[in-house]
Scaffold this motif. Sequence first.
Motif, PDB file in Angstrom:
ATOM      1  N   SER A  49      44.237  42.527 -36.226  1.00  0.00           N
ATOM      2  CA  SER A  49      44.550  41.308 -37.233  1.00  0.00           C
ATOM      3  C   SER A  49      44.141  41.858 -38.743  1.00  0.00           C
ATOM      4  CB  SER A  49      44.293  40.225 -37.675  1.00  0.00           C
ATOM      5  OG  SER A  49      42.687  39.846 -37.495  1.00  0.00           O
ATOM      6  N   GLY A  50      44.640  41.682 -39.796  1.00  0.00           N
ATOM      7  CA  GLY A  50      44.291  42.645 -41.503  1.00  0.00           C
ATOM      8  C   GLY A  50      42.680  42.653 -41.369  1.00  0.00           C
ATOM      9  N   MET A  51      42.517  40.842 -41.645  1.00  0.00           N
ATOM     10  CA  MET A  51      40.998  40.932 -41.806  1.00  0.00           C
ATOM     11  C   MET A  51      39.892  40.773 -40.396  1.00  0.00           C
ATOM     12  SD  MET A  51      41.516  37.611 -43.862  1.00  0.00           S
ATOM     13  CE  MET A  51      42.623  37.338 -44.810  1.00  0.00           C
ATOM     14  N   CYS A  52      40.893  42.032 -39.524  1.00  0.00           N
ATOM     15  CA  CYS A  52      39.497  42.139 -37.985  1.00  0.00           C
ATOM     16  C   CYS A  52      39.387  40.777 -37.599  1.00  0.00           C
ATOM     17  CB  CYS A  52      39.011  43.055 -38.804  1.00  0.00           C
ATOM     18  SG  CYS A  52      39.510  44.261 -40.271  1.00  0.00           S
ATOM     19  N   THR A  53      39.891  39.575 -37.952  1.00  0.00           N
ATOM     20  CA  THR A  53      39.392  38.382 -37.118  1.00  0.00           C
ATOM     21  C   THR A  53      40.140  37.996 -35.849  1.00  0.00           C
ATOM     22  OG1 THR A  53      41.132  37.297 -37.084  1.00  0.00           O
ATOM     23  CG2 THR A  53      38.943  37.340 -39.151  1.00  0.00           C
ATOM     24  N   GLY A  54      40.324  39.631 -35.203  1.00  0.00           N
ATOM     25  CA  GLY A  54      41.054  39.677 -33.330  1.00  0.00           C
ATOM     26  C   GLY A  54      42.522  40.812 -33.297  1.00  0.00           C
ATOM     27  N   GLY A  55      43.206  40.432 -32.267  1.00  0.00           N
ATOM     28  CA  GLY A  55      44.104  41.767 -32.103  1.00  0.00           C
ATOM     29  C   GLY A  55      43.325  42.856 -31.497  1.00  0.00           C
ATOM     30  N   ARG A  56      44.060  44.013 -31.839  1.00  0.00           N
ATOM     31  CA  ARG A  56      43.925  45.221 -30.915  1.00  0.00           C
ATOM     32  C   ARG A  56      43.531  46.303 -32.384  1.00  0.00           C
ATOM     33  NH1 ARG A  56      50.055  47.227 -29.392  1.00  0.00           N
ATOM     34  NH2 ARG A  56      50.083  45.355 -27.204  1.00  0.00           N
ATOM     35  N   ILE A  57      43.013  45.827 -33.617  1.00  0.00           N
ATOM     36  CA  ILE A  57      42.346  46.577 -34.094  1.00  0.00           C
ATOM     37  C   ILE A  57      40.575  46.316 -34.059  1.00  0.00           C
ATOM     38  CG2 ILE A  57      40.947  44.534 -35.922  1.00  0.00           C
ATOM     39  CD1 ILE A  57      41.829  48.468 -36.459  1.00  0.00           C
ATOM     40  N   LEU A  58      40.287  45.573 -32.728  1.00  0.00           N
ATOM     41  CA  LEU A  58      38.917  45.149 -32.715  1.00  0.00           C
ATOM     42  C   LEU A  58      38.695  46.180 -31.306  1.00  0.00           C
ATOM     43  CD1 LEU A  58      38.199  41.463 -32.725  1.00  0.00           C
ATOM     44  CD2 LEU A  58      37.875  43.141 -34.397  1.00  0.00           C
ATOM     45  N   HIS A  59      39.310  46.180 -30.676  1.00  0.00           N
ATOM     46  CA  HIS A  59      39.476  47.524 -29.516  1.00  0.00           C
ATOM     47  C   HIS A  59      39.868  49.147 -30.560  1.00  0.00           C
ATOM     48  CE1 HIS A  59      40.416  45.163 -26.031  1.00  0.00           C
ATOM     49  NE2 HIS A  59      41.308  44.399 -26.999  1.00  0.00           N
ATOM     50  N   HIS A  60      40.301  49.813 -30.818  1.00  0.00           N
ATOM     51  CA  HIS A  60      40.262  51.107 -32.257  1.00  0.00           C
ATOM     52  C   HIS A  60      38.781  50.963 -32.853  1.00  0.00           C
ATOM     53  CE1 HIS A  60      44.058  51.581 -30.957  1.00  0.00           C
ATOM     54  NE2 HIS A  60      44.650  50.754 -31.488  1.00  0.00           N
ATOM     55  N   PHE A  61      38.761  49.717 -32.806  1.00  0.00           N
ATOM     56  CA  PHE A  61      36.593  49.831 -33.275  1.00  0.00           C
ATOM     57  C   PHE A  61      35.656  49.760 -32.663  1.00  0.00           C
ATOM     58  CE2 PHE A  61      37.307  46.979 -37.227  1.00  0.00           C
ATOM     59  CZ  PHE A  61      38.369  47.764 -38.024  1.00  0.00           C
ATOM     60  N   LYS A  62      35.851  49.281 -31.690  1.00  0.00           N
ATOM     61  CA  LYS A  62      35.337  49.812 -30.270  1.00  0.00           C
ATOM     62  C   LYS A  62      34.866  51.081 -30.251  1.00  0.00           C
ATOM     63  CE  LYS A  62      33.336  48.256 -25.994  1.00  0.00           C
ATOM     64  NZ  LYS A  62      34.017  47.623 -24.680  1.00  0.00           N
ATOM     65  N   ASN A  63      35.944  51.608 -30.455  1.00  0.00           N
ATOM     66  CA  ASN A  63      35.988  53.070 -29.745  1.00  0.00           C
ATOM     67  C   ASN A  63      36.068  54.343 -30.682  1.00  0.00           C
ATOM     68  OD1 ASN A  63      37.126  53.731 -26.989  1.00  0.00           O
ATOM     69  ND2 ASN A  63      38.439  51.678 -27.482  1.00  0.00           N
ATOM     70  N   ARG A  64      35.995  54.259 -31.979  1.00  0.00           N
ATOM     71  CA  ARG A  64      35.726  55.000 -32.636  1.00  0.00           C
ATOM     72  C   ARG A  64      34.853  54.561 -33.920  1.00  0.00           C
ATOM     73  NH1 ARG A  64      40.286  58.638 -31.828  1.00  0.00           N
ATOM     74  NH2 ARG A  64      42.129  56.940 -30.683  1.00  0.00           N
ATOM     75  N   LEU A  65      34.285  53.160 -34.289  1.00  0.00           N
ATOM     76  CA  LEU A  65      33.725  53.032 -35.449  1.00  0.00           C
ATOM     77  C   LEU A  65      32.076  53.873 -35.189  1.00  0.00           C
ATOM     78  CD1 LEU A  65      33.827  49.405 -36.584  1.00  0.00           C
ATOM     79  CD2 LEU A  65      34.843  50.870 -37.290  1.00  0.00           C
ATOM     80  N   TRP A  66      32.232  54.276 -34.527  1.00  0.00           N
ATOM     81  CA  TRP A  66      30.490  55.043 -34.021  1.00  0.00           C
ATOM     82  C   TRP A  66      30.383  56.484 -34.658  1.00  0.00           C
ATOM     83  CZ3 TRP A  66      31.445  58.925 -30.967  1.00  0.00           C
ATOM     84  CH2 TRP A  66      32.097  58.798 -30.059  1.00  0.00           C
ATOM     85  N   ASN A  67      32.460  57.337 -34.948  1.00  0.00           N
ATOM     86  CA  ASN A  67      32.230  58.468 -35.004  1.00  0.00           C
ATOM     87  C   ASN A  67      32.170  58.583 -36.238  1.00  0.00           C
ATOM     88  OD1 ASN A  67      32.818  61.165 -35.392  1.00  0.00           O
ATOM     89  ND2 ASN A  67      34.074  60.703 -33.102  1.00  0.00           N
ATOM     90  N   GLU A  68      31.282  59.443 -37.655  1.00  0.00           N
ATOM     91  CA  GLU A  68      31.457  59.965 -38.609  1.00  0.00           C
ATOM     92  C   GLU A  68      32.821  60.345 -39.102  1.00  0.00           C
ATOM     93  OE1 GLU A  68      28.369  63.744 -38.248  1.00  0.00           O
ATOM     94  OE2 GLU A  68      27.761  61.744 -38.908  1.00  0.00           O
ATOM     95  N   ARG A  69      33.256  61.538 -37.958  1.00  0.00           N
ATOM     96  CA  ARG A  69      34.642  61.766 -39.131  1.00  0.00           C
ATOM     97  C   ARG A  69      35.847  61.067 -39.062  1.00  0.00           C
ATOM     98  NH1 ARG A  69      34.486  67.150 -37.889  1.00  0.00           N
ATOM     99  NH2 ARG A  69      33.023  67.950 -36.901  1.00  0.00           N
ATOM    100  N   ASN A  70      35.433  58.956 -38.187  1.00  0.00           N
ATOM    101  CA  ASN A  70      36.535  58.718 -39.329  1.00  0.00           C
ATOM    102  C   ASN A  70      36.310  58.013 -40.038  1.00  0.00           C
ATOM    103  OD1 ASN A  70      37.688  59.678 -36.232  1.00  0.00           O
ATOM    104  ND2 ASN A  70      36.045  58.020 -34.857  1.00  0.00           N
ATOM    105  N   SER A  71      37.045  56.914 -40.295  1.00  0.00           N
ATOM    106  CA  SER A  71      37.555  56.434 -41.611  1.00  0.00           C
ATOM    107  C   SER A  71      38.196  54.970 -41.473  1.00  0.00           C
ATOM    108  CB  SER A  71      38.249  57.358 -42.638  1.00  0.00           C
ATOM    109  OG  SER A  71      37.450  58.204 -43.467  1.00  0.00           O
TER     110      SER A  71
END
Length: 466
Positions: free
Chosen positions: A344-366
């Motif tokens: 979701s647009g405010m990151c309150t649910g939806g598929r964006i959370l799965h992508h965060f889990k897999n990519r937020l820890w990587n400093e190359r990502n934005s």
Amino acid sequence: MATLRSYGAAQEVTGSCHLLRLDNGLRILVDCGMFQGEQEEEKNRAPFGFDPKKVDLLVVTHAHLDHVGRIPKLVKEGFDGIIVATRATFELAQVVLMDSAKLMEEEYRTRFRKAQRRGEEKRVPKPLYTTEDVEATWLLTHIHAKYDKPLKLLKGVRVTFRDAGHILGSATVEIAFREKGALKRIVFSGDLGNRHDMVTPHIEPVPRADALFIESTYGDRNHKNIKETVAEFKAVVRKTLLNRGNVIIPSFAIERAQEVLCILKDMYRKRELPHCQVFLDSPMAIKATHLFSKYHDQLGPKCRRFYDEDGDVFDFPYLHLTCSVEESKRINEVERGAIIIAGSGMCTGGRILHHFKNRLWNERNSVVIVGYQAEGTLGRMLVDGAKWVRLWHEDIRIRAKIYTINGFSAHADQKGLVEWMKQIDPLGKVFLVHGEKEKQKAFKKAIRKKLGKKAHIVAPKERIHL
């Protein structure tokens, strides 16, 4: 004398719902939206404040949830009149309301299972409405409005829709009727678009209004220059991809997702976009994007040109539409060079959370924030500089770069609102709705200074004599 009462979007942004009562007994409801926010469930479940059975016409300005989200509840509680909207609004509303109903049903099932284990299942409230209730809504009489073509409806009332430039199918609505022999024109702005929006066309002017009910969401400010905004967005995307990273974009499914796609396609055509894979990972956004392309003739000049040259508004070789859960999961296998647009647009649910889990820890990502993030949301936590987030009982270290790019907005700013009002001649009484009270106070002062007009901030359920 005709009267109006606002049962939503009065001194607040969401829940748009305005009941116009005419001397001849006709009752016209303009919008029937959902209240949105962390603690608004009680408002959505509360009685409307009027009898849905007595409403003759429902006029819908556009298909955002805060303007259509309680229509199935209205029908469920007895409304069986006529619904009037543009054809594009009807189609978008079907997508929005079905998605809303499915989410509420899923949430109910989850709450019910947990309550069963505690022996408290009877305390779990039923969904506000179901998918069956949404389907029942479309069995009512519908009238498709065309822009600038007055519709003659019940008891001599004439309704005219004009393009509001906000989202696909959005409209300002003029309701004209005779009262004691005199013709009155009441205008509802709905949500007015940003004059610099790339996807939707410019707002159409309204020739005159005896009373104007105007939105005031951004009545206290002017937006950042759109050229600077787009340039900043492009720079972040290029820098991240060239650094062998991935770009994650939380996005609202309607309008914002299409705007982002429009920019990325323009980058591709100008050879500004490094080789990558662009994933639109939102079933709702995919459906909305298909509808935007279907109604390409109602979009802005750039989108119409894309359609004329490519046969599609948004498609280009790097773009992938991931509808299924399995397709979404496979994005995790892409190590670098991905642009992921998800809700979701405010990151309150939806598929964006799965992508965060897999990519937020990587400093190359934005992570590129392109929309408003309300207090208390995960998106707001990222904007405010959080170092950790907790997702599915796991703490995730935020090493990805967080970029907040202001300037994207589907709403007119103060300057845009005032410029649109200047074109209304004559302009009668002005009433402010759809905005937070402090912002409305600032807008009220601006109207007095720049137009020499008094404006009234509408209170909830206040009876206004027209």
